[in-house]
Design a protein around this motif. Sequence first.
Motif, short mmCIF file in Angstrom:
data_model
loop_
_atom_site.label_atom_id
_atom_site.label_comp_id
_atom_site.label_asym_id
_atom_site.label_seq_id
_atom_site.Cartn_x
_atom_site.Cartn_y
_atom_site.Cartn_z
N PRO A 140 0.81 -1.73 -0.07
CA PRO A 140 0.60 -0.34 -0.52
C PRO A 140 0.85 0.92 0.22
O PRO A 140 0.58 2.76 -0.27
CB PRO A 140 -0.77 0.03 1.36
CG PRO A 140 0.24 -1.06 2.82
CD PRO A 140 0.46 -1.87 1.41
N GLN A 141 2.53 1.10 0.39
CA GLN A 141 3.03 2.40 0.38
C GLN A 141 4.12 2.68 -1.12
O GLN A 141 4.48 3.66 -1.40
CB GLN A 141 4.24 2.41 1.64
CG GLN A 141 3.65 2.84 3.43
CD GLN A 141 3.09 1.72 3.39
OE1 GLN A 141 2.39 0.69 2.94
NE2 GLN A 141 1.83 2.17 4.37
N SER A 142 3.44 1.78 -2.37
CA SER A 142 3.67 2.39 -3.32
C SER A 142 3.30 3.20 -4.64
O SER A 142 1.57 2.70 -4.53
CB SER A 142 3.78 1.51 -4.31
OG SER A 142 4.20 1.55 -5.43
N SER A 143 3.33 4.67 -4.41
CA SER A 143 2.84 5.60 -4.85
C SER A 143 2.28 5.31 -5.76
O SER A 143 1.87 5.83 -6.57
CB SER A 143 4.00 7.53 -4.40
OG SER A 143 4.76 6.98 -4.96
N ASN A 144 3.21 4.27 -6.66
CA ASN A 144 2.99 4.43 -8.19
C ASN A 144 2.49 3.10 -8.06
O ASN A 144 1.78 3.14 -9.59
CB ASN A 144 4.65 3.75 -8.67
CG ASN A 144 5.68 5.20 -8.59
OD1 ASN A 144 4.96 5.98 -8.75
ND2 ASN A 144 6.40 5.08 -8.83
#
Length: 162
Positions: A140-144
Motif C-alpha cells: 500500500p505504500q507504493s505511490s506508483n
Amino acid sequence: DGKIYDAYVIYPRSHTNEANFVQYFVYQIMPDILENKCGYKLCIYGRDIYPGEDTASAIEKRMQKSRRLIILLTHQLINCKEPAYDQHIALYNALIQNGTKVILLEMETIGTYEKLQESLRFIVKQQGTVKWKEQHTVHPQSSNSRFWKQVRYHMPLPLKSS
C-alpha cells in the motif's frame, strides 16, 4: 486561491473491526503517500480538527479551505442511516455550490450503488470511483501503484509551502 488543504477526507467513523483498516488507511497510508511522498496537504477529521473547537463550524471552515473532497465509500458509510455531518456539508458544497470536486475512493466492492444516497449516486454516474483492490494491500505504500496514480490524477497540483 486561499486554500490551505489539497483535500478534506471523509470516512466512516466507528470502532468496528471493518473500520480498523479504513482508519489505518486514513491515518497512516494516505498521509504517507499523499503528504510525505506526493507533497499534498490533507485535512483529516480527528487529526486536524482540535479538541475544544466547535466541530460543525471547524468542519465547514476546513472544507472551504480544501481544494478537493475525498470520500471513502464503504458498506458502513452506505448502510449508515444518518450520514455524518461532514458528508452532508461536502455533498452540499460539491453539488449545490458547485465549488469543490469530489474524489470517491471505493474501499470495498460496493457492487450496485442503489443503496447510496442520491447525491453520491449522481457523482458516481458523473465521474465514477477509484477502486481499492486487495492486491494494493500487499504494497500500500507504493505511490506508483495504479490506485495512487488514479487518485493523484484527480487531485490538484500540490500546494507549495510558503
